[in-house]
Design a protein around this motif. Structure first.
Motif, short mmCIF file in Angstrom:
data_model
loop_
_atom_site.label_atom_id
_atom_site.label_comp_id
_atom_site.label_asym_id
_atom_site.label_seq_id
_atom_site.Cartn_x
_atom_site.Cartn_y
_atom_site.Cartn_z
N HIS B 65 -50.03 -38.70 -100.05
CA HIS B 65 -50.03 -37.37 -101.12
C HIS B 65 -51.48 -36.66 -100.83
N GLU B 102 -44.20 -39.94 -96.44
CA GLU B 102 -43.50 -41.27 -96.40
C GLU B 102 -41.95 -41.06 -96.14
N HIS B 103 -41.31 -40.01 -96.80
CA HIS B 103 -39.98 -39.70 -96.53
C HIS B 103 -39.49 -39.02 -95.04
N ASP B 122 -41.49 -43.45 -105.66
CA ASP B 122 -41.40 -41.81 -105.42
C ASP B 122 -39.91 -41.18 -105.72
N HIS B 124 -38.40 -38.86 -104.52
CA HIS B 124 -37.74 -38.38 -103.19
C HIS B 124 -37.30 -39.60 -102.27
N SER B 298 -43.28 -30.44 -96.27
CA SER B 298 -43.02 -31.16 -97.06
C SER B 298 -41.93 -32.42 -96.76
N CYS B 359 -48.91 -34.46 -97.84
CA CYS B 359 -48.15 -33.84 -99.18
C CYS B 359 -48.82 -32.72 -99.45
N CYS B 362 -47.85 -29.43 -101.88
CA CYS B 362 -46.36 -29.53 -102.36
C CYS B 362 -46.62 -29.98 -103.73
N ASN B 381 -39.58 -28.86 -102.58
CA ASN B 381 -38.42 -29.06 -103.43
C ASN B 381 -38.68 -28.67 -105.02
N ARG B 387 -46.80 -26.42 -110.66
CA ARG B 387 -46.62 -27.39 -109.44
C ARG B 387 -47.34 -27.38 -108.47
#
Ligand code: SF4
Lengths: 169, 419
Positions: B65, B102-103, B122, B124, B298, B359, B362, B381, B387
């Protein structure tokens, strides 16, 4: 468990970024997190509220990220419980896991006003607006969750399991 | 009564027959944490005493992040995670040089597989549903305790069937599909549900489209967004050297509490306006919206096909004067592929900034924060208040094609307008 405090009203879809903004997430201590609760949404909130106050919200409270910092910040600021018409799933889980009492009710809470004194009886499943003398019902926890809440959250639940496992071994 | 994919995966991991609505303790295949959620998980884990993790190969600690660590606090957090990983001999610990989002990384590492039950601290984490896994976001305490026991509690969710039919036109991507879905059912539309994606149109969705769609399942409240397994999944896993996985199919008479059909051929470029992902509109209905910044990256859209699309639109052009265009490859692997294919050069020549995988902007962390009243069109997202920076800044969510087209014009633009 009976919790009593002044109602602090929040609407629908209060997301976790509003509860605690990402810029404060390097912090992990709940009291420190609590100092920035609702910073962008209600900058004056911490001055308005008192320890023990109860958040009353609409639908989908706690939507957004999985940050446990959100229920921790609420606890850290001294809020005693959150009542809402619905919670986002991960927030619900996190609150149970960290021991922040939360309650879901399908009743319309619109007549509760900011600052009304409300009292929540977790065992009876009732919420009383003492200022207006009006009673609401909420859904009791299913057995599995009641057990989790009763032992004080997931940490104690796990510790008990590990200790029982070690004894069996 | 037949079972949904979710019910089957939970039954298998609980060693008993469970159905939607049941509470169960289920074994997990992977436990994931990051640099924000991980420290809390580890602190809780350590309070359990001087114990070992349940399996040092099944825990992933991905410091994505605030990477490269943006300030002293984040550096301290990563230091703590690094020491923990060393002490416990955890195989999958990643930081700069090796770290990506991570994703994006978890599937690349082969840690997400069909039929798996995965939890990640997390939201997501639902991304891996693209590979026919049940994967879902949990809190830090959940992840910390699961690191000790290898299981956690769940309420088996009811399922929401999303049938995909038809074929989309060029430039329409998984992002348009999922924004359309969220716009249709709302941010709470699938709260507590497992979305199950099926239908003859699936074959027209690439694996990267699927990652994007599963990734945003949480944006309509979904606990998971699981795709049926098919030749597209098989090909992706084969390329990773994963053969004959234990994939899961729903029974014919499985019970769905809700369903919706999406016809890919009817989709147009979809964007989501501030301050909620379900505030969607068709790009042609949008009044001219000027932007100050464009973010392409992202866990939703930081994969190689996203960068290819963006590069194709941007290449041999200059980004609009005065516009900040930031490209964030999702992982070192994506970065390297983009470099070898010449995409990075195209971005830089066009006047975009290319960042190390992170990240970053994001979540309003660093590497592209917005000032008061600024507007950003972003392939991320979430467009909640504040944000990406100042509480009075705005984020519009869009596909890589729309973001890239907007980079050339300075306002939110359909790719067809610039190509
Ligand atoms: S890229 Fe954004 S949404 Fe994805 S994991 Fe990072 S902060 Fe979260």
């Amino acid at each position: 468990m009976i919790l009593e405090g002044a109602a602090r009203l929040f609407g629908n879809n209060i997301d976790t970024d509003l509860i605690i903004a990402a810029r404060y997430l390097a912090e992990t201590d709940q009291t420190e997190l609590g100092k920035n609760l609702f910073r962008d949404l209600r900058p004056n909130f911490l001055n308005e509220m008192k320890k023990g106050d109860i958040i009353v919200a609409g639908n989908n409270f706690g939507c957004g990220s999985s940050r446990e910092h959100a229920p921790l910040a609420i606890k850290g600021a001294g809020i005693s419980a959150v009542v809402a018409n619905s919670f986002a799933r991960i927030f619900f889980r996190n609150a149970i896991n960290v021991g922040l009492p939360i309650f879901v009710t399908s009743e319309n809470l619109d007549s509760i006003e900011e600052g009304n004194v409300i009292s929540v009886n977790a065992l009876e499943g009732t919420l009383i607006n003492k200022t207006k003398n009006k009673t609401y019902k909420f859904d009791p926890y299913p057995d599995f969750l009641l057990n989790l809440v009763e032992v004080g959250g997931l940490f104690n639940f796990t510790k008990n399991r590990l200790e029982a496992g070690a004894k069996n071994a | 009564m037949g079972k949904t994919v979710a019910e089957k995966i939970f039954s298998k991991h609980s060693n008993k027959d469970v159905k939607s609505g049941d509470y169960t303790l289920a074994k997990v295949d992977i436990v994931l944490v990051n640099d924000i959620t991980g420290p809390l998980s580890v602190m809780e884990f350590q309070k359990l005493g001087n114990i070992k993790v349940f399996d040092k190969e099944k825990i992933a600690i991905i410091c994505d992040h605030f990477t490269p660590n943006k300030d002293i606090k984040s550096a301290q957090n990563v230091k703590m995670l690094r020491n923990f990983a060393k002490g416990q001999n955890i195989k999958h610990f990643y930081e700069p040089g090796h770290v990506g989002i991570e994703h994006v990384m978890v599937p690349e590492l082969g840690l997400a597989r069909p039929g798996y039950l995965i939890i990640g601290a997390d939201s997501h984490t639902c991304t891996y549903g693209a590979l026919n896994a049940f994967s879902t976001g949990v809190g830090s305490t959940d992840a910390g305790m699961a690191m000790a026991t290898g299981d956690t509690w769940f309420r088996v969710p009811p399922s929401f069937k999303v049938e995909i039919v038809g074929k989309q036109k060029k430039w329409i991507s998984g992002k348009d599909v999922v924004l359309h879905l969220i716009g249709k059912i709302g941010v709470e539309g699938a709260n507590y549900f497992a979305l199950e994606f099926c239908g003859e149109g699936l074959k027209n969705l690439s694996i990267d489209d699927r990652f994007t769609i599963s990734n945003m399942a949480i944006e309509c409240g979904g606990k998971a967004g699981i795709f049926n397994y098919d030749s597209v999944t098989e090909q992706y896993l084969n390329d990773l050297g994963i053969k004959a996985p234990d994939y899961v199919e729903a029974d014919k008479d499985a019970k769905y509490e809700n369903s919706i059909t999406i016809d890919l051929s009817s989709l147009d470029y979809t964007v989501s306006l501030p301050f909620s992902p379900d505030n969607t509109t068709n790009i042609n209905k949008l009044e001219k919206t000027y932007v100050d910044q464009v973010v392409i990256g992202s866990c939703t859209n930081g994969r190689i096909s996203d960068l290819r699309i963006a590069a194709e639109i941007i290449s041999n052009n200059r980004v609009k004067d005065g516009l900040r265009v930031i490209v964030l490859p999702g992982s070192p692997k994506v970065y390297l592929e983009a470099l070898r294919e010449g995409l990075i050069e195209k971005f830089i020549l066009a006047g975009a900034a290319v960042s190390t995988p992170t990240c970053g902007p994001c979540l309003g962390g660093h590497m592209g924060i917005l000032a008061e009243d600024e507007v950003c069109v972003s392939t991320t997202n979430r467009n909640f208040i504040g944000r990406m920076g100042h509480p009075k800044s705005k984020v519009v969510l869009a596909s890589p094609a729309v973001a890239a087209a907007s980079a050339l014009t300075g306002y939110i633009t359909s790719p067809e307008e610039v190509i």
